[in-house]
Enzyme design. Sequence first.
Site, PDB file in Angstrom:
ATOM      1  N   HIS A 155      10.492  15.944 -42.649  1.00 21.50           N
ATOM      2  CA  HIS A 155      10.732  17.044 -41.689  1.00 21.50           C
ATOM      3  C   HIS A 155      11.340  16.512 -40.387  1.00 21.50           C
ATOM      4  O   HIS A 155      11.157  17.118 -39.331  1.00 21.50           O
ATOM      5  CB  HIS A 155       9.448  17.814 -41.366  1.00 21.50           C
ATOM      6  CG  HIS A 155       8.660  18.227 -42.567  1.00 21.50           C
ATOM      7  ND1 HIS A 155       8.777  19.458 -43.165  1.00 21.50           N
ATOM      8  CD2 HIS A 155       7.747  17.545 -43.312  1.00 21.50           C
ATOM      9  CE1 HIS A 155       7.952  19.527 -44.209  1.00 21.50           C
ATOM     10  NE2 HIS A 155       7.337  18.372 -44.321  1.00 21.50           N
ATOM     11  N   SER A 276      36.007  10.015 -25.335  1.00 19.81           N
ATOM     12  CA  SER A 276      36.196  11.400 -24.911  1.00 19.81           C
ATOM     13  C   SER A 276      37.340  11.444 -23.921  1.00 19.81           C
ATOM     14  O   SER A 276      37.585  10.482 -23.197  1.00 19.81           O
ATOM     15  CB  SER A 276      34.910  11.909 -24.261  1.00 19.81           C
ATOM     16  OG  SER A 276      35.191  12.929 -23.339  1.00 19.81           O
ATOM     17  N   LYS A 282      31.542   8.233 -22.892  1.00 24.86           N
ATOM     18  CA  LYS A 282      31.277   8.632 -24.270  1.00 24.86           C
ATOM     19  C   LYS A 282      31.807   7.655 -25.317  1.00 24.86           C
ATOM     20  O   LYS A 282      32.875   7.089 -25.174  1.00 24.86           O
ATOM     21  CB  LYS A 282      31.889  10.016 -24.557  1.00 24.86           C
ATOM     22  CG  LYS A 282      31.143  11.182 -23.961  1.00 24.86           C
ATOM     23  CD  LYS A 282      29.716  11.336 -24.469  1.00 24.86           C
ATOM     24  CE  LYS A 282      29.635  11.936 -25.851  1.00 24.86           C
ATOM     25  NZ  LYS A 282      30.082  13.312 -25.919  1.00 24.86           N
ATOM     26  N   GLU A 289      31.069  11.827 -38.484  1.00 27.17           N
ATOM     27  CA  GLU A 289      31.180  13.292 -38.406  1.00 27.17           C
ATOM     28  C   GLU A 289      32.257  13.819 -39.357  1.00 27.17           C
ATOM     29  O   GLU A 289      32.095  14.862 -39.987  1.00 27.17           O
ATOM     30  CB  GLU A 289      31.492  13.720 -36.975  1.00 27.17           C
ATOM     31  CG  GLU A 289      30.320  13.514 -36.025  1.00 27.17           C
ATOM     32  CD  GLU A 289      30.726  13.733 -34.576  1.00 27.17           C
ATOM     33  OE1 GLU A 289      30.791  14.893 -34.159  1.00 27.17           O
ATOM     34  OE2 GLU A 289      31.003  12.739 -33.878  1.00 27.17           O
TER      35      GLU A 289
END
Length: 462
Positions: A155, A276, A282, A289
Amino acid sequence: MKLWSGRFRKETDALVNDFNSSIQFDARLYREDIEGSMAHAAMLSRQGIISAGDAEKILAGLTGILADIEAGNIEFSADNEDIHMNIETILTQRIGEAGKRLHTARSRNDQVAVDFRLYLKRQIGEIRAELLHFQQVLLDQAKQHTETVMPGYTHLQRAQPITFAQHLLAYANMFCRDVTRMEDCMARMNECPLGSCALAGTTYPIDRFATAAELGFDRPMNNSLDGVSDRDYAIEFLSDMSILMMHMSRLAEETILWCSWEFKFIDLDDAYSTGSSIMPQKKNPDVAELVRGKTGRVYGALMSLLTTMKSLPLAYNKDMQEDKEGVFDAIDTVKMCIPVFAGMIETMTVHPENMRAAANRGFINATDCADYLTKKGMPFRDAYTTVGNLVYYCQENGKTLEDLSLEELQKISPLFEQDVYEALRMENCAMNRASFGGPAKTETERQIGVIESFLKERADEA
Ligand code: ARG
């Protein structure tokens, strides 16, 4: 003029011409199409269906066309609809009469089916090789982390102590099944539809066993209608690719979590991250992804082909021309995802200290605490409740189980003794889980051995 223009008295409408043609995407079957035609022509001549001289001209002509396509010297045309008619037309332009004999005892229906199978067999081989290499990368990482304790989750809540090796090996085991799934798919696909002709075979004395063998198939397909009708092999392939991508997307998701500041279990190499355009600090896990994101298009290809094939009457229907683009896209996608993902995993930096720190919070040794009491004679269900109360007490007082004094522990159960602290040490909790398949070093080393033999068997074959 169209190859099939005899029966027609009007030109094809220009829009229909474009709509109908598949050369824009099936051109990539050129090599398989030529291989299939060569095997067919050689067989026709051996069977006395065409002359040896014609067969020789056909083989030489096709060899030349193959070389010219590979050198970029041939332009295909939508007027010739697909790769099969483009090549046949060029052949006849080059060698004349003999070229017109190639299509004896054959149809584009069995031609496309054999091309597609040959192409998929080749692609499965290449994808499988990439996947085997990726597994080696996973194993190399796992070997370095057989003692790196981290929380295992259920979980997404910290659950029990495991090692990073155990976590990576879970994926390596999944990828073993992905490899064997591809092997199964390949074995089932390895039957040759050539000689099914349009649907009903032929009256010519063709030798389907010979063409099947020459093209590297185990045997000819058993039924000519089936030979030209089904695309289950492509659907099975797409299912295998979907399952593989599903596995990769889970590791991608975990990689994304692990390199966040919330976890910081790993850092990705600069070469495998992106920045970024506005936030100077970043460093984004775009590779992971994209693998996660591209999983969707592979599933899409599977759904699309299943839907195309649904309820189609036998035998060939033009709907089936829609079988290719999704498969090609899935192949391109998977072939990009695996090596880039492997590079990302190979170059990542692991932070065992952060994994260990995460293991300290979340009471992931609570089961071990209950097991401790059970081993001292308390029934497990009572030990479970006792430790539940201890966890509650710890939370109220901002402590971990191992922070509790022996006095505090004994207040809850007199079975607690000094040795409880050893039992609660995270390293011991992970290393003592030596049941078959568990995270103990002995067990992860055994798993590594099993997967290494799996890889070695396949390397030896190649
Ligand atoms: N381009 C067609 C396809 O990809 C080849 C088979 C055409 N057969 C036919 N009877 N129209 O499906």
